[in-house]
Design a protein around this motif. Structure first.
Motif, mmCIF file in Angstrom:
data_model
loop_
_atom_site.group_PDB
_atom_site.id
_atom_site.type_symbol
_atom_site.label_atom_id
_atom_site.label_comp_id
_atom_site.label_asym_id
_atom_site.label_seq_id
_atom_site.Cartn_x
_atom_site.Cartn_y
_atom_site.Cartn_z
ATOM 1 N N ASP A 1 0.817 -1.207 0.000
ATOM 2 C CA ASP A 1 0.000 0.000 0.000
ATOM 3 C C ASP A 1 0.855 1.262 0.000
ATOM 4 N N THR A 2 1.958 1.236 0.741
ATOM 5 C CA THR A 2 2.835 2.403 0.775
ATOM 6 C C THR A 2 3.405 2.693 -0.608
ATOM 7 N N HIS A 3 3.872 1.664 -1.289
ATOM 8 C CA HIS A 3 4.477 1.886 -2.602
ATOM 9 C C HIS A 3 3.428 2.210 -3.667
ATOM 10 N N ARG A 4 2.231 1.665 -3.535
ATOM 11 C CA ARG A 4 1.158 2.065 -4.456
ATOM 12 C C ARG A 4 0.867 3.555 -4.319
ATOM 13 N N GLY A 5 0.775 4.027 -3.087
ATOM 14 C CA GLY A 5 0.523 5.443 -2.875
ATOM 15 C C GLY A 5 1.652 6.307 -3.390
ATOM 16 N N LEU A 6 2.890 5.891 -3.123
ATOM 17 C CA LEU A 6 4.063 6.623 -3.594
ATOM 18 C C LEU A 6 4.060 6.715 -5.120
ATOM 19 N N ILE A 7 3.826 5.602 -5.787
ATOM 20 C CA ILE A 7 3.830 5.574 -7.253
ATOM 21 C C ILE A 7 2.717 6.447 -7.820
ATOM 22 N N HIS A 8 1.526 6.357 -7.223
ATOM 23 C CA HIS A 8 0.405 7.172 -7.707
ATOM 24 C C HIS A 8 0.741 8.663 -7.636
ATOM 25 N N MET A 9 1.287 9.095 -6.513
ATOM 26 C CA MET A 9 1.542 10.526 -6.351
ATOM 27 C C MET A 9 2.677 11.004 -7.255
ATOM 28 N N LEU A 10 3.715 10.183 -7.396
ATOM 29 C CA LEU A 10 4.789 10.558 -8.318
ATOM 30 C C LEU A 10 4.272 10.618 -9.756
ATOM 31 N N LYS A 11 3.373 9.698 -10.097
ATOM 32 C CA LYS A 11 2.806 9.707 -11.449
ATOM 33 C C LYS A 11 2.001 10.983 -11.687
ATOM 34 N N ARG A 12 1.184 11.379 -10.699
ATOM 35 C CA ARG A 12 0.408 12.611 -10.837
ATOM 36 C C ARG A 12 1.308 13.838 -10.955
ATOM 37 N N ASP A 13 2.486 13.762 -10.349
ATOM 38 C CA ASP A 13 3.438 14.875 -10.427
ATOM 39 C C ASP A 13 4.249 14.866 -11.723
ATOM 40 N N GLY A 14 4.092 13.806 -12.534
ATOM 41 C CA GLY A 14 4.898 13.685 -13.737
ATOM 42 C C GLY A 14 6.332 13.281 -13.471
ATOM 43 N N LEU A 15 6.564 12.623 -12.320
ATOM 44 C CA LEU A 15 7.929 12.282 -11.921
ATOM 45 C C LEU A 15 8.176 10.777 -11.823
ATOM 46 N N LEU A 16 7.204 9.985 -12.249
ATOM 47 C CA LEU A 16 7.310 8.543 -12.032
ATOM 48 C C LEU A 16 8.534 7.949 -12.707
#
Length: 280
Positions: free
Chosen positions: A202-217
């Motif tokens: 769950d932690t990494h899913r949240g991290l990935i989602h937010m980085l993706k929304r920031d355009g930084l994934l």
């Protein structure tokens, strides 16, 4: 079994109001998106997780005869309730920034409902005791190493240190309740394996989602530096491996990791001097 929390340590909720910044800084941890969103992703999980912890302990409250442990259960429930409230406000600020917090919450909510429907009350309590150990060792790391939050927004620094302090204070409560009503170490170890898997997922899913929304994934330098910060030579998670594994020992108890002096020192940040070492 009586409470094994150090004698004189009172567990009581602090009525905090952190007045989170609005608008919320997108990368509040010194401008570092990876560090910020790792903390953000954990925060999103806390409200539902802490309500689950409260429910799992409350189911056994009437079976506890030790008056000290009964009072500590009361403090545990109060502290976790306040944590849930503050992190719900935190989640609202993240929603305002455009992150799909509801989708992230939904995964945990579905799993918790399944657990409460399909698993025994003792198994739910075992999960709480296991996850409380994870939060306790992370809290200890955060309090021991102020540099983990160096450069962060001061309000967010304070919120995370407050949360870490109270997690330290009540780190043995669910474990002591479990030992009194069940005590099956095999069940406890199995709960830890499952709890660790879903916590990391769950932690990494949240991290990935937010980085993706920031355009930084797909920013490889961000991942290189971030993974080094977590798992490198002085990584914040790498330092937790030994205390984490202690949980699997046959005679383990949370207060074998005795950080009482650190706890009292940190209380000085949040309590009046005369209350920092108060026993009642």
């Amino acid at each position: 079994m009586a409470s094994t929390t150090p004698e004189g340590l009172v567990i009581r909720p602090r009525h905090m109001d952190f007045d989170l910044p609005n608008p919320f800084p997108r990368h509040w941890h010194g401008g570092d998106a990876f560090k910020t969103h790792l903390f953000d992703a954990m925060s999103v999980m806390f409200p539902d997780g802490e309500r689950f912890f409260i429910d799992s302990v409350r189911q056994f409250r009437d079976q506890i005869t030790d008056p000290v442990l009964k009072e500590q259960i009361r403090g545990f429930i109060g502290q976790e309730g306040h944590h849930s409230r503050e992190h719900l406000e935190y989640s609202a600020r993240l929603r305002d920034l455009g992150y799909d917090i509801t989708r992230l919450e939904k995964r945990a909510q579905v799993r918790i409902r399944y657990t409460q429907k399909k698993f025994s009350a003792k198994r739910q309590l075992a999960a709480t005791a296991a996850l409380e150990h994870i939060t306790a060792i992370m809290a200890d790391g955060l309090l021991k190493h102020p540099d983990y939050l160096a450069g962060a927004h001061p309000v967010l620094q304070r919120l995370w240190r407050w949360h870490a302090l109270e997690e330290t204070e009540h780190k043995a409560v669910a474990f002591d309740v479990y030992q009194q009503v069940c005590g099956n170490r095999k069940l406890l170890r199995r709960a830890m394996v499952m709890g660790t898997f879903f916590f990391m997922l769950d932690t990494h899913r949240g991290l990935i989602h937010m980085l993706k929304r920031d355009g930084l994934l797909w920013n490889w330098r961000l991942w290189r530096d971030g993974l080094s910060w977590m798992w490198g030579k002085d990584g914040i998670f790498r330092a937790l491996l030994r205390p984490y594994l202690d949980f699997f020992k046959a005679d383990f108890h949370p207060w074998q990791h005795n950080n009482l002096d650190l706890l009292y020192a940190t209380r000085g940040e949040f309590d009046a001097p005369e209350l920092a070492r108060a026993a009642g």
